[in-house]
Design a protein around this motif. Structure first.
Motif, PDB file in Angstrom:
ATOM      1  N   SER A 137     -37.153  -7.958  -4.151  1.00  0.00           N
ATOM      2  CA  SER A 137     -35.892  -7.281  -4.477  1.00  0.00           C
ATOM      3  C   SER A 137     -35.635  -7.325  -5.980  1.00  0.00           C
ATOM      4  CB  SER A 137     -34.726  -7.936  -3.728  1.00  0.00           C
ATOM      5  OG  SER A 137     -34.856  -7.781  -2.338  1.00  0.00           O
ATOM      6  N   LEU A 138     -35.896  -8.483  -6.588  1.00  0.00           N
ATOM      7  CA  LEU A 138     -35.702  -8.625  -8.035  1.00  0.00           C
ATOM      8  C   LEU A 138     -36.674  -7.737  -8.809  1.00  0.00           C
ATOM      9  CD1 LEU A 138     -35.276 -12.490  -8.070  1.00  0.00           C
ATOM     10  CD2 LEU A 138     -33.554 -10.885  -8.893  1.00  0.00           C
ATOM     11  N   THR A 139     -37.923  -7.682  -8.370  1.00  0.00           N
ATOM     12  CA  THR A 139     -38.907  -6.873  -9.093  1.00  0.00           C
ATOM     13  C   THR A 139     -38.728  -5.382  -8.840  1.00  0.00           C
ATOM     14  OG1 THR A 139     -40.524  -7.154  -7.304  1.00  0.00           O
ATOM     15  CG2 THR A 139     -40.600  -8.741  -9.118  1.00  0.00           C
ATOM     16  N   ARG A 140     -38.150  -5.021  -7.682  1.00  0.00           N
ATOM     17  CA  ARG A 140     -37.963  -3.593  -7.366  1.00  0.00           C
ATOM     18  C   ARG A 140     -37.101  -2.902  -8.419  1.00  0.00           C
ATOM     19  NH1 ARG A 140     -37.955  -0.461  -2.630  1.00  0.00           N
ATOM     20  NH2 ARG A 140     -39.750  -1.765  -2.087  1.00  0.00           N
ATOM     21  N   VAL A 141     -36.115  -3.621  -8.958  1.00  0.00           N
ATOM     22  CA  VAL A 141     -35.234  -3.006  -9.958  1.00  0.00           C
ATOM     23  C   VAL A 141     -35.615  -3.432 -11.384  1.00  0.00           C
ATOM     24  CG1 VAL A 141     -33.262  -2.583  -8.463  1.00  0.00           C
ATOM     25  CG2 VAL A 141     -33.546  -4.836  -9.500  1.00  0.00           C
ATOM     26  N   GLY A 142     -36.782  -4.044 -11.526  1.00  0.00           N
ATOM     27  CA  GLY A 142     -37.335  -4.321 -12.846  1.00  0.00           C
ATOM     28  C   GLY A 142     -36.512  -5.256 -13.703  1.00  0.00           C
ATOM     29  N   LEU A 143     -35.921  -6.276 -13.092  1.00  0.00           N
ATOM     30  CA  LEU A 143     -35.090  -7.200 -13.870  1.00  0.00           C
ATOM     31  C   LEU A 143     -35.926  -8.010 -14.852  1.00  0.00           C
ATOM     32  CD1 LEU A 143     -32.633  -8.275 -11.079  1.00  0.00           C
ATOM     33  CD2 LEU A 143     -31.940  -7.489 -13.341  1.00  0.00           C
ATOM     34  N   ARG A 144     -35.384  -8.220 -16.030  1.00  0.00           N
ATOM     35  CA  ARG A 144     -36.080  -8.943 -17.099  1.00  0.00           C
ATOM     36  C   ARG A 144     -35.211 -10.094 -17.598  1.00  0.00           C
ATOM     37  NH1 ARG A 144     -36.348  -3.597 -17.906  1.00  0.00           N
ATOM     38  NH2 ARG A 144     -34.609  -3.672 -19.381  1.00  0.00           N
ATOM     39  N   SER A 145     -35.858 -11.062 -18.204  1.00  0.00           N
ATOM     40  CA  SER A 145     -35.151 -12.220 -18.750  1.00  0.00           C
ATOM     41  C   SER A 145     -34.018 -11.771 -19.662  1.00  0.00           C
ATOM     42  CB  SER A 145     -36.127 -13.098 -19.536  1.00  0.00           C
ATOM     43  OG  SER A 145     -35.466 -14.207 -20.100  1.00  0.00           O
ATOM     44  N   GLY A 146     -32.864 -12.402 -19.513  1.00  0.00           N
ATOM     45  CA  GLY A 146     -31.697 -12.063 -20.320  1.00  0.00           C
ATOM     46  C   GLY A 146     -30.745 -11.101 -19.657  1.00  0.00           C
ATOM     47  N   GLU A 147     -31.177 -10.457 -18.562  1.00  0.00           N
ATOM     48  CA  GLU A 147     -30.301  -9.532 -17.842  1.00  0.00           C
ATOM     49  C   GLU A 147     -29.467 -10.291 -16.818  1.00  0.00           C
ATOM     50  OE1 GLU A 147     -32.097  -5.130 -18.019  1.00  0.00           O
ATOM     51  OE2 GLU A 147     -33.072  -6.393 -16.507  1.00  0.00           O
ATOM     52  N   ARG A 231     -24.509  -1.082 -14.292  1.00  0.00           N
ATOM     53  CA  ARG A 231     -24.517  -0.058 -15.337  1.00  0.00           C
ATOM     54  C   ARG A 231     -25.305   1.180 -14.908  1.00  0.00           C
ATOM     55  NH1 ARG A 231     -25.480  -5.026 -18.126  1.00  0.00           N
ATOM     56  NH2 ARG A 231     -23.633  -5.712 -19.275  1.00  0.00           N
ATOM     57  N   GLN A 232     -26.319   0.991 -14.070  1.00  0.00           N
ATOM     58  CA  GLN A 232     -27.082   2.111 -13.520  1.00  0.00           C
ATOM     59  C   GLN A 232     -27.042   2.002 -11.998  1.00  0.00           C
ATOM     60  OE1 GLN A 232     -30.513   1.290 -16.786  1.00  0.00           O
ATOM     61  NE2 GLN A 232     -31.065   2.790 -15.227  1.00  0.00           N
ATOM     62  N   ARG A 233     -26.538   3.051 -11.347  1.00  0.00           N
ATOM     63  CA  ARG A 233     -26.300   2.995  -9.905  1.00  0.00           C
ATOM     64  C   ARG A 233     -27.576   2.776  -9.092  1.00  0.00           C
ATOM     65  NH1 ARG A 233     -21.748   4.823  -7.502  1.00  0.00           N
ATOM     66  NH2 ARG A 233     -22.932   5.841  -5.840  1.00  0.00           N
ATOM     67  N   ASP A 234     -28.734   3.147  -9.660  1.00  0.00           N
ATOM     68  CA  ASP A 234     -29.972   3.003  -8.903  1.00  0.00           C
ATOM     69  C   ASP A 234     -30.572   1.604  -9.013  1.00  0.00           C
ATOM     70  OD1 ASP A 234     -30.756   3.162 -11.543  1.00  0.00           O
ATOM     71  OD2 ASP A 234     -32.412   4.556 -11.167  1.00  0.00           O
ATOM     72  N   ARG A 235     -29.891   0.684  -9.678  1.00  0.00           N
ATOM     73  CA  ARG A 235     -30.400  -0.690  -9.774  1.00  0.00           C
ATOM     74  C   ARG A 235     -29.682  -1.608  -8.771  1.00  0.00           C
ATOM     75  NH1 ARG A 235     -31.563  -3.022 -15.641  1.00  0.00           N
ATOM     76  NH2 ARG A 235     -33.266  -4.042 -14.493  1.00  0.00           N
ATOM     77  N   VAL A 236     -29.564  -1.087  -7.549  1.00  0.00           N
ATOM     78  CA  VAL A 236     -29.003  -1.840  -6.430  1.00  0.00           C
ATOM     79  C   VAL A 236     -30.035  -1.831  -5.309  1.00  0.00           C
ATOM     80  CG1 VAL A 236     -27.200  -1.936  -4.659  1.00  0.00           C
ATOM     81  CG2 VAL A 236     -26.611  -1.333  -7.018  1.00  0.00           C
ATOM     82  N   VAL A 237     -30.279  -2.998  -4.720  1.00  0.00           N
ATOM     83  CA  VAL A 237     -31.210  -3.140  -3.601  1.00  0.00           C
ATOM     84  C   VAL A 237     -30.454  -3.692  -2.402  1.00  0.00           C
ATOM     85  CG1 VAL A 237     -33.280  -4.305  -2.740  1.00  0.00           C
ATOM     86  CG2 VAL A 237     -33.166  -3.583  -5.128  1.00  0.00           C
ATOM     87  N   SER A 238     -30.737  -3.152  -1.216  1.00  0.00           N
ATOM     88  CA  SER A 238     -30.169  -3.710   0.015  1.00  0.00           C
ATOM     89  C   SER A 238     -31.285  -3.932   1.020  1.00  0.00           C
ATOM     90  CB  SER A 238     -29.125  -2.776   0.618  1.00  0.00           C
ATOM     91  OG  SER A 238     -28.633  -3.324   1.838  1.00  0.00           O
ATOM     92  N   ILE A 239     -31.231  -5.062   1.706  1.00  0.00           N
ATOM     93  CA  ILE A 239     -32.173  -5.306   2.793  1.00  0.00           C
ATOM     94  C   ILE A 239     -31.508  -5.099   4.149  1.00  0.00           C
ATOM     95  CG2 ILE A 239     -33.457  -6.958   1.388  1.00  0.00           C
ATOM     96  CD1 ILE A 239     -32.228  -9.191   3.177  1.00  0.00           C
ATOM     97  N   ALA A 240     -30.222  -4.758   4.155  1.00  0.00           N
ATOM     98  CA  ALA A 240     -29.468  -4.700   5.406  1.00  0.00           C
ATOM     99  C   ALA A 240     -28.791  -3.356   5.658  1.00  0.00           C
ATOM    100  CB  ALA A 240     -28.414  -5.806   5.428  1.00  0.00           C
ATOM    101  N   ASP A 241     -28.637  -2.532   4.637  1.00  0.00           N
ATOM    102  CA  ASP A 241     -27.967  -1.232   4.783  1.00  0.00           C
ATOM    103  C   ASP A 241     -29.036  -0.149   4.871  1.00  0.00           C
ATOM    104  OD1 ASP A 241     -26.589   1.153   4.563  1.00  0.00           O
ATOM    105  OD2 ASP A 241     -25.184   0.413   3.060  1.00  0.00           O
ATOM    106  N   TYR A 242     -29.236   0.391   6.075  1.00  0.00           N
ATOM    107  CA  TYR A 242     -30.279   1.384   6.275  1.00  0.00           C
ATOM    108  C   TYR A 242     -29.904   2.762   5.724  1.00  0.00           C
ATOM    109  CZ  TYR A 242     -32.250  -2.252   9.190  1.00  0.00           C
ATOM    110  OH  TYR A 242     -32.750  -3.449   9.631  1.00  0.00           O
ATOM    111  N   GLN A 251     -33.622   0.650  -0.393  1.00  0.00           N
ATOM    112  CA  GLN A 251     -33.595  -0.067   0.875  1.00  0.00           C
ATOM    113  C   GLN A 251     -34.954  -0.736   1.025  1.00  0.00           C
ATOM    114  OE1 GLN A 251     -34.811   0.121   4.438  1.00  0.00           O
ATOM    115  NE2 GLN A 251     -33.573  -1.743   4.479  1.00  0.00           N
ATOM    116  N   LEU A 252     -34.991  -2.069   0.911  1.00  0.00           N
ATOM    117  CA  LEU A 252     -36.256  -2.789   0.828  1.00  0.00           C
ATOM    118  C   LEU A 252     -36.663  -3.392   2.160  1.00  0.00           C
ATOM    119  CD1 LEU A 252     -37.715  -4.833  -1.975  1.00  0.00           C
ATOM    120  CD2 LEU A 252     -37.378  -6.067   0.170  1.00  0.00           C
ATOM    121  N   TRP A 253     -37.951  -3.221   2.504  1.00  0.00           N
ATOM    122  CA  TRP A 253     -38.567  -3.908   3.633  1.00  0.00           C
ATOM    123  C   TRP A 253     -39.694  -4.743   3.049  1.00  0.00           C
ATOM    124  CZ3 TRP A 253     -37.505  -3.890   8.911  1.00  0.00           C
ATOM    125  CH2 TRP A 253     -38.448  -4.544   9.714  1.00  0.00           C
ATOM    126  N   VAL A 254     -39.597  -6.052   3.171  1.00  0.00           N
ATOM    127  CA  VAL A 254     -40.528  -6.958   2.523  1.00  0.00           C
ATOM    128  C   VAL A 254     -41.964  -6.709   2.977  1.00  0.00           C
ATOM    129  CG1 VAL A 254     -40.148  -8.740   4.261  1.00  0.00           C
ATOM    130  CG2 VAL A 254     -41.009  -9.387   2.007  1.00  0.00           C
TER     131      VAL A 254
END
Length: 306
Positions: A137-147, A231-242, A251-254
């Motif tokens: 989930s963290l890598t899907r939205v490309g999070l980087r140190s300091g964010e 700040r960017q609407r597409d940087r949200v991940v859900s594992i429960a909202d289909y 919508q992430l499936w591991v």
């Protein structure tokens, strides 16, 4: 070998501890002597038929995807692991049938990694599905140190891994939870926020300029709320909202991934990822483990010892 099985969709009492044939071990697979199997909500949701529209099921089913154990045999042309290796993994196969609630499980090597040396088998069995879900989930939205990241349901099994991994990656973490879990979140390195009515306003008080990303590990219709905070609407991940993808989120499936598991092993071996096993029950008590999981009142992981 002994294994827990069920033969039709139903509820917890349908589980049985029975003798079944040992699994075959094909190319690219190893046979794992199970020491512990992790229990996850998806296990009982599968048995109840909730995922029937998307997953192929072949009866009788041995449930379970999380495992920690010792390699007992290797298949043809398989050299990734040797007999005697201690491994753990998220053993999700092409269909639901031969799972980890058993004395032995055949596991594709792509689903395994070396077990963390600093953890018990019970602790290790609690990581794979939830830990991979959090990391991916963290890598899907490309999070980087300091964010910065908001983790919704941060004290749960997946959420607590998400907090620890995010902190290890150098992120600022705001975690939502009930008031009784706020000290726990602080101990993991998160800034706690009470969820429920007014949650968005409380998060804005901590981050007036917004956050970089948000992870929804619970559902309950919060995707749009989280989108209002990033700040960017597409940087949200859900594992429960289909419906997340239709709302412009992920919508992430591991997925099983040995490299991702190896990263989690490194975090555990360096003391940056810990596992709270709240319940360790014998294999025969799988039904009780499912009842505990379905109650939603368990903060730590539930595992079955074999």
């Amino acid at each position: 070998m002994k294994a827990i099985t069920y033969s039709t969709y139903g509820t917890v009492p349908d589980l049985s501890l029975v003798e079944v044939p040992e699994p075959k071990v094909g190319p690219g697979e190893v046979l794992v002597r199970v020491k512990a199997a992790g229990v996850n909500p998806v296990d009982w949701k599968l048995a109840a038929g909730y995922l029937d529209p998307i997953l192929e099921v072949r009866y009788p089913v041995i449930p379970g995807w999380d495992v920690a154990g010792v390699v007992e045999a290797v298949g043809p042309d398989t050299f990734d692991h040797a007999v005697g290796d201690e491994v753990y993994g998220y053993v999700r196969k092409e269909w639901v049938e031969l799972g980890t609630y058993a004395e032995l499980v055949s596991a594709p090597v792509r689903t395994l990694a070396r077990k963390p040396r600093e953890l018990t088998f019970e602790q290790a069995a609690g990581i794979p599905l939830a830990g991979l879900t959090a990391y991916q989930s963290l890598t899907r939205v490309g999070l980087r140190s300091g964010e910065s990241v908001v983790i919704h349901s941060a004290a749960g099994g997946t959420g607590s891994f998400g907090v620890q991994i995010a902190v290890a990656l150098g992120l600022r973490v705001i975690g939502t939870a009930g008031a009784h879990n706020h000290d726990y979140l602080r101990s993991l390195g998160a800034e706690p926020v009470l969820y429920g009515e007014g949650m968005a306003e409380r998060i804005r008080e901590l981050a007036p300029e917004g956050v970089d990303a948000a992870l929804d590990f619970h559902g309950d219709g919060v995707v749009e709320i989280l989108q209002s905070l990033v700040r960017q609407r597409d940087r949200v991940v859900s594992i429960a909202d289909y419906e997340a993808a239709a709302k412009g989120a992920h919508q992430l499936w591991v997925r099983p991934d040995s490299a991702d598991l190896a990263f989690l092993t490194e975090l555990a071996d360096t003391g940056r990822l810990t596992v709270n096993v709240e319940h360790a029950l014998p294999l025969r008590d799988a039904a009780k483990a499912w009842e505990l999981s379905a109650s939603g009142r368990t903060r730590g992981k539930i595992v079955l010892t074999v």
